[in-house]
Motif scaffolding. Structure first.
Motif, short mmCIF file in Angstrom:
data_model
loop_
_atom_site.label_atom_id
_atom_site.label_comp_id
_atom_site.label_asym_id
_atom_site.label_seq_id
_atom_site.Cartn_x
_atom_site.Cartn_y
_atom_site.Cartn_z
N LEU A 76 34.32 52.96 -15.98
CA LEU A 76 33.93 52.96 -14.57
C LEU A 76 34.03 54.37 -13.98
O LEU A 76 33.14 54.81 -13.26
N THR A 77 35.12 55.05 -14.28
CA THR A 77 35.31 56.41 -13.77
C THR A 77 34.23 57.33 -14.29
O THR A 77 33.68 58.16 -13.54
N SER A 78 33.89 57.22 -15.56
CA SER A 78 32.85 58.04 -16.16
C SER A 78 31.50 57.77 -15.49
O SER A 78 30.78 58.70 -15.10
N PHE A 79 31.15 56.50 -15.34
CA PHE A 79 29.88 56.14 -14.72
C PHE A 79 29.82 56.63 -13.27
O PHE A 79 28.80 57.15 -12.81
N LYS A 82 28.67 60.30 -11.96
CA LYS A 82 27.28 60.68 -11.72
C LYS A 82 26.49 59.62 -10.96
O LYS A 82 25.55 59.95 -10.23
N TYR A 83 26.91 58.36 -11.10
CA TYR A 83 26.10 57.27 -10.54
C TYR A 83 26.92 56.34 -9.64
O TYR A 83 26.81 55.12 -9.73
N SER A 84 27.75 56.93 -8.79
CA SER A 84 28.62 56.09 -7.97
C SER A 84 27.84 55.29 -6.92
O SER A 84 28.22 54.18 -6.57
N HIS A 85 26.73 55.85 -6.43
CA HIS A 85 25.97 55.15 -5.39
C HIS A 85 25.35 53.85 -5.91
O HIS A 85 25.54 52.79 -5.30
N GLU A 111 40.93 50.96 -5.86
CA GLU A 111 41.10 52.06 -6.82
C GLU A 111 39.84 52.91 -6.92
O GLU A 111 39.91 54.15 -7.02
N LEU A 112 38.67 52.26 -6.87
CA LEU A 112 37.43 53.02 -6.88
C LEU A 112 37.33 53.93 -5.66
O LEU A 112 36.93 55.09 -5.76
N VAL A 113 37.71 53.39 -4.50
CA VAL A 113 37.68 54.19 -3.27
C VAL A 113 38.62 55.37 -3.38
O VAL A 113 38.29 56.51 -3.02
N VAL A 122 31.59 56.08 -0.63
CA VAL A 122 32.66 55.44 0.15
C VAL A 122 32.11 54.95 1.48
O VAL A 122 32.42 53.85 1.94
N GLN A 123 31.25 55.75 2.09
CA GLN A 123 30.64 55.34 3.35
C GLN A 123 29.72 54.14 3.14
O GLN A 123 29.68 53.22 3.97
N LEU A 124 29.01 54.12 2.02
CA LEU A 124 28.18 52.96 1.69
C LEU A 124 29.05 51.72 1.52
O LEU A 124 28.73 50.65 2.04
N LEU A 125 30.14 51.85 0.79
CA LEU A 125 31.04 50.73 0.59
C LEU A 125 31.56 50.21 1.93
O LEU A 125 31.58 48.99 2.16
N LEU A 126 31.94 51.11 2.82
CA LEU A 126 32.44 50.69 4.13
C LEU A 126 31.37 49.93 4.89
O LEU A 126 31.65 48.87 5.49
N SER A 127 30.15 50.41 4.86
CA SER A 127 29.07 49.71 5.57
C SER A 127 28.83 48.33 4.97
O SER A 127 28.56 47.37 5.70
#
Length: 201
Positions: A76-79, A82-85, A111-113, A122-127
Motif C-alpha cells: 500500500l505504501t509503495s502504491f 505514486k498513485y495515492s489519488h 494509518e494511510l492518512v 488527504v483532502q480528497l479523503l476528507l471530502s
C-alpha cells in the motif's frame, strides 16, 4: 508487465489482472508487483491506476479482521507513493459504504492518512468522509486528518481549503446532538478549534 503502461480499456485491464490473479496473489508477490509498477514508463493513467488499486487491494482491505500484515502495508505504501489519488478514490469510497464498525478498515485509513497519502489525497479523503453520515467509526479518521495539520504547519499544501473547512465545521455543528455523549466527538471539536483557530470564527 509493460502492457500496464499502454492505454487499455477497463475490461482489458481487468482481464489482464484476472489472468495474473492479482487479487489473490501472495502478499510478498504483491509487494514486488507494486515495486515493478513504480518503474513503469510512462506512468499509469488515473483510470488504469484506479482499476489496479481495486484489483490489488480492495478485497484484501475489506476482508481485514486484524491489523494488515507488513507485506500488505508495504504494498500500500509503495502504491501510494505514486498513485495515492486513485487508491484513495477507490479504497476509501468502498470502506465508507461498508456497513458495521469496520475497526481494522478505520485504523488502516488513519494509518494511510498519517503515513502514506499526499496532501491532495488527504483532502480528497476528507471530502469523501464528509459526504456520508458521520459515525463513531469515522471520528478517528477526521482526527488523523487534523493531526496532519499539526505535524506539517509550515506546508501550505497541508492547510485545509476554506470550502472543506466550512463543510467540516457545518457537519460537526449539524451532528453535535447525535454525539452529545461521545468523548471522541468532543476531542474532535476541540482539535478543530485548536488546529484551525485562525480560520474558525
Amino acid at each position: 508487465l509493460s502492457l500496464m503502461s499502454h492505454p487499455l480499456c477497463h475490461p482489458q485491464l481487468e482481464g489482464l489482472c484476472s489472468f495474473l490473479q492479482l487479487s489473490t496473489c501472495p502478499e510478498p508477490c504483491l509487494v514486488r508487483f507494486c515495486s515493478w509498477l513504480l518503474a513503469l514508463s510512462p506512468d499509469l493513467s488515473f483510470s488504469s491506476a484506479a482499476v489496479l488499486a481495486e484489483q490489488l487491494f480492495l478485497r484484501r482491505v475489506l476482508s481485514l479482521t486484524q491489523p494488515p500484515s507488513r507485506h500488505l502495508m508495504a504494498a500500500l505504501t509503495s502504491f501510494c507513493s505514486k498513485y495515492s489519488h486513485p487508491l484513495c478514490r477507490v479504497l476509501v469510497a468502498a470502506v465508507l459504504q461498508e456497513p458495521g464498525e469496520g475497526a481494522e478498515q478505520t485504523k488502516l485509513m488513519c494509518e494511510l492518512v498519517e503515513e502514506c497519502l499526499e496532501p491532495h489525497s488527504v483532502q480528497l479523503l476528507l471530502s469523501q468522509v464528509l459526504e456520508v453520515p458521520l459515525s463513531e467509526k469515522l471520528l478517528p479518521v477526521l482526527q488523523a486528518v487534523l493531526g496532519r495539520q499539526v505535524r506539517h504547519p509550515p506546508c501550505p499544501l497541508e492547510v485545509l481549503p476554506p470550502e472543506l473547512l466550512d463543510l467540516l465545521v457545518l457537519t460537526l455543528c449539524q451532528q453535535a446532538p447525535a454525539f452529545a455523549t461521545s468523548l471522541s466527538f468532543a476531542k474532535l471539536v476541540t482539535a478543530v478549534l485548536t488546529v484551525c483557530q485562525s480560520q474558525v470564527s
